[in-house]
Design an enzyme around this catalytic site. Structure first.
Site, PDB file in Angstrom:
ATOM      1  N   ASP A   1      34.593  32.313  22.280  1.00 18.71           N
ATOM      2  CA  ASP A   1      34.946  31.097  21.538  1.00 18.71           C
ATOM      3  C   ASP A   1      35.702  31.476  20.278  1.00 18.71           C
ATOM      4  O   ASP A   1      35.626  32.618  19.812  1.00 18.71           O
ATOM      5  CB  ASP A   1      33.679  30.306  21.196  1.00 18.71           C
ATOM      6  CG  ASP A   1      32.665  31.143  20.421  1.00 18.71           C
ATOM      7  OD1 ASP A   1      32.897  31.375  19.223  1.00 18.71           O
ATOM      8  OD2 ASP A   1      31.665  31.587  21.012  1.00 18.71           O
TER       9      ASP A   1
ATOM     10  N   GLU B   1      46.904  58.225  42.330  1.00 26.42           N
ATOM     11  CA  GLU B   1      46.460  57.210  41.367  1.00 26.42           C
ATOM     12  C   GLU B   1      46.437  57.768  39.943  1.00 26.42           C
ATOM     13  O   GLU B   1      46.726  57.051  38.981  1.00 26.42           O
ATOM     14  CB  GLU B   1      45.088  56.666  41.767  1.00 26.42           C
ATOM     15  CG  GLU B   1      45.194  55.739  42.973  1.00 26.42           C
ATOM     16  CD  GLU B   1      43.840  55.321  43.556  1.00 26.42           C
ATOM     17  OE1 GLU B   1      43.796  54.268  44.207  1.00 26.42           O
ATOM     18  OE2 GLU B   1      42.850  56.051  43.370  1.00 26.42           O
TER      19      GLU B   1
END
Ligand code: DGJ
Length: 729
Positions: free
Chosen positions: A534, A614
């Site tokens: 928030d 990777e």
């Protein structure tokens, strides 16, 4: 001047660059709301109409005039008990338990700066103009004064609101509801857009027509919650990404909250937003004050994207603080999904070593380093290093990590206590527990009573002892259960309704003091992922772990919903291992990186365990992140697809403010044989310019990109992702 006051008419107008907010003191001293929307000049008093509506009460002052009813008048801060039967912004109880209030205008004041709020987060201005309007209202019978605060950040199109309630009588009073904002609309067909969810699947977009009655969302969990977000939108029924009226409303508060929209008997709409009123009863002793959290509001006449840009700028530049507010965050690797609780100091250094070789800049040691903490059943509250487990001192581990050229970060969960802990043995009263009841458990832990300063002090002191010894540059502050068993030995049962609010203030105080002791520290928020995501939290933690779900495809939905009210810079987002630990899904490494780059980028796996191919990709990904981070974090964000999965692709872009470049991101979420070519319309560019794909040299006209869009490459395989960098020629 952004704030205009017409003393004669008692008319108050707040102007931003492209919006206007207006209110007026009408008959009998009531403060009516007139208008909030596209910028306009003039007096909007005419929007108030008076008709005799049956069963709508009239103030006594109106005498025989049955057309004047608070039940029908648009208001700034409506009260229960003065004839308005809609859901009120404010309610209180006197010492005898009588509910209601009747607030009338007393005075106003204009300040040449944006207000701040004691102990609570509030938007601030820095090198730009901010102004404040204060309007004082009073209930003479109860002796309660309410000061409405309006902040105006003109250039950002932002209006903020908060209220301060003061008991000026000589008896105790009890506030039972005090919204931060209340918006009344006399006309219009609106939808409410809100973001619901659950743990590991936060902020799912939902759009609903506002129909008669009250629609209520919010949290009673003590935190803003995974289940609902304290950011909502009100949108004209016809509004979409590119067109139409919409409002973004964001509550700067990290505790239980309430947002309600009501369509009343004559089709008017009211939206209230603020602290949760269920189980809330704030005792106000004579002379004392209650400060509501702040709400920040933006309006756009041009659809969701423009509203989002305004909200993003507000959060990014006027709410987030600290060194890393706009600076690139270090690319981090977090130990959680790599080793969970099962590690020693060498394991951590090994993870750091491989990561540093590939270009990662910070190692974050997650849960499990303190007390007796080999699983999630014990140890919380005991903030001393478990040297037996670590195989040495924390200082040694940090030094070895720093010697690799990496920064060091660490995880904490200060608001919790395990029953199996030294702290619980010594201070069982520090935990929220109701006398005579067995506590509701969650993740085998209890909430600490952060409404008590001595509890906050005790946790801080323990942590200071650890952090004073090490070079810690980042903290991930977690919170892993909803609050229950609310009872505080200092407040006593009769004041129980105040505790959760004071708890949130305690959490804010904790973060303020932690930051003050280590000014260079970067604090990332977390509550089981995005359970306390928030704008209030963002004032203390300019980055928040967005979700415990690291599956790239689930993250598309989570980050889509999150993007409406919160900027990319606050979204913590990591590349994790496959099969994904939350869903079991396998996605390509590149796709995981493209999705994680729509946030503050990092890794959450052991890079010793990925393939050589990777490992090489990690280097390329970090180089891409470094190249594009400014465009991503400080540029304009566009959603290029919506939540509708039938479209088979998800796309979003970042556009530089001068429109010279854009980074278009596309992920295919379904695969077909012999598929039609999907096109992604690219937004926010210069229609008269030509753009060049930096990788292929292909040229596109700005108009073409807007009208038809970019063709999505058709590539064999599942969940492919593309990052296309277009540069103006
Ligand atoms: C929940 C967080 O969201 C995870 O990332 C991890 O830190 C765990 N808590 C640790 O307990």
């Amino acid at each position: 001047m952004a704030i205009l006051v017409n003393e004669e008419k008692k008319l108050f107008t707040l102007n931003t660059k492209s919006t206007t907010y207006q209110m007026k003191v009408i008959d009998y001293g009531y403060l009516a709301h007139l208008y909030y929307g596209k910028r306009l000049d003039g007096d909007m008093s005419y929007v108030i109409t008076h008709y005799d509506r049956g069963f709508s009460g009239n103030p006594n002052d109106a005498g025989e005039d049955r057309t004047f009813s608070m039940d029908n008048i648009p208001q700034e801060y409506s009260c229960y008990g003065n004839g308005d039967y809609r859901t009120p912004a404010f309610n209180m109880k006197d010492i005898e338990g009588v509910h209601g209030a009747d607030l009338r205008y007393v005075s106003y004041e204009v300040l040449n700066e944006k207000y701040s709020l004691k102990g609570l987060p509030a938007a601030y201005t820095e090198g730009e103009k901010g102004e404040t309007l204060k309007i004082v209202l009073m209930d003479d019978v109860n002796g309660v004064q309410v000061t409405l605060l309006y902040g105006v950040i003109e250039d950002k199109d932002v209006i903020t609101r908060a209220a301060i309630v003061k008991n000026v009588s000589d008896a105790d009073v009890f506030i039972t509801k005090a919204a931060s904002t209340s918006l009344d609309f006399v006309s219009g067909d609106y939808d409410i857009i809100h973001f619901h969810g659950r743990h590991a699947m936060e902020r799912m977009f939902e759009r609903e027509e506002i129909t008669h009655g009250v629609k209520k969302i919010g949290s009673i969990r003590g935190t803003s919650s995974h289940q609902h977000s304290p950011f909502v939108m009100l949108a004209d029924r016809a509004a979409n990404e590119d067109h139409g009226d919409c409002y973004g409303i964001s509550l700067l508060y990290s505790g239980s909250f309430n947002c309600e929209v009501e369509k009343d008997q004559t089709d008017q709409i009211r939206l209230n937003m603020g602290i949760q009123d269920e189980m809330f009863e704030y005792v106000l002793y004579p002379g004392s004050e209650f400060v509501t959290p702040e709400v920040a509001m933006v309006y756009s006449a041009d659809g969701f994207a423009d509203m989002t840009h305004k909200m993003h700028d507000l959060v990014r530049y006027n709410i987030c603080r600290g060194e890393y507010k706009t600076k690139r965050r270090p690319v981090l690797i977090n130990s959680w999904e790599a080793v969970y609780f099962d590690f020693d100091g060498d394991d951590i250094v090994n993870i750091a070593k491989k990561a540093s070789e590939l270009g990662v800049e910070m190692l974050v040691l997650d849960d499990g380093w303190f007390g007796v903490r080999n699983d999630d059943r014990s140890g919380l509250g005991d903030w001393f290093v478990n040297e037996d487990k670590m195989g040495g001192s924390m200082a040694d581990v940090v030094k070895r990590v720093n010697d690799l050229g990496m920064k060091f970060g660490i995880w904490i969960e200060p608001e919790m206590i395990s029953e199996k802990s030294r702290l619980f043995e010594e201070h069982p009263d520090f935990a929220f527990r109701i006398p005579g009841r067995k506590p509701v458990m969650s993740r085998s832990q209890l909430n600490l009573d952060f409404s008590r300063k001595e509890v906050v002090d005790c946790i801080l002191e323990q942590m200071f002892k650890v952090f004073d010894q090490i070079n810690v540059e980042y903290i991930k502050m977690d919170m892993n259960r909803s609050i229950a068993n609310v009872y505080s030995i200092t407040e006593g049962i009769q004041n129980n309704g105040t505790i959760l609010y004071k708890y949130v203030l305690g959490v804010y105080d904790f973060m303020d003091r932690l930051q003050a002791r280590y000014p260079k520290l970067f604090i990332e928020g977390c509550s089981g992922g995005g359970g306390r995501f928030d704008a209030g939290m963002m004032y203390y933690t300019p980055q928040i772990w967005c979700s415990d779900n690291t599956d790239a495809i689930c993250r598309l939905d989570i980050q889509y919903g999150t993007s409406f009210g919160y900027p990319i810079s606050v979204v913590g987002s990591h590349v994790s291992a496959v099969p994904n630990h939350q869903t079991g899904r396998i996605t390509p490494f590149n796709t995981r990186a493209v999705v994680a780059m729509a946030g503050s980028f990092g890794y959450e796996l052991d890079l010793n365990k990925v393939s050589d191919e990777e490992k090489e990709e990690v280097k390329t990904q970090i180089a891409a992140y470094k190249k594009y981070w400014d465009l991503m974090h400080n540029g304009l964000y566009y959603r290029l697809t919506d939540a509708d999965k039938s479209k088979k692709i998800a796309a979003w872009s970042f556009v530089s403010r001068d429109k010279a470049e854009t980074l278009v991101n596309i992920v295919t979420v379904d695969s077909f044989c012999n598929s039609p070519v999907p096109f992604v319309r690219v937004k926010g560019l210069d229609a008269d310019a030509t753009y060049v794909d930096e990788a292929t040299g292909a040229e596109y006209s700005g108009q073409g990109l807007d009208q038809i869009g970019l063709p999505v490459p058709l590539k064999f395989g599942e969940y492919n992702a593309y990052q296309i960098h277009l540069v103006r020629k």
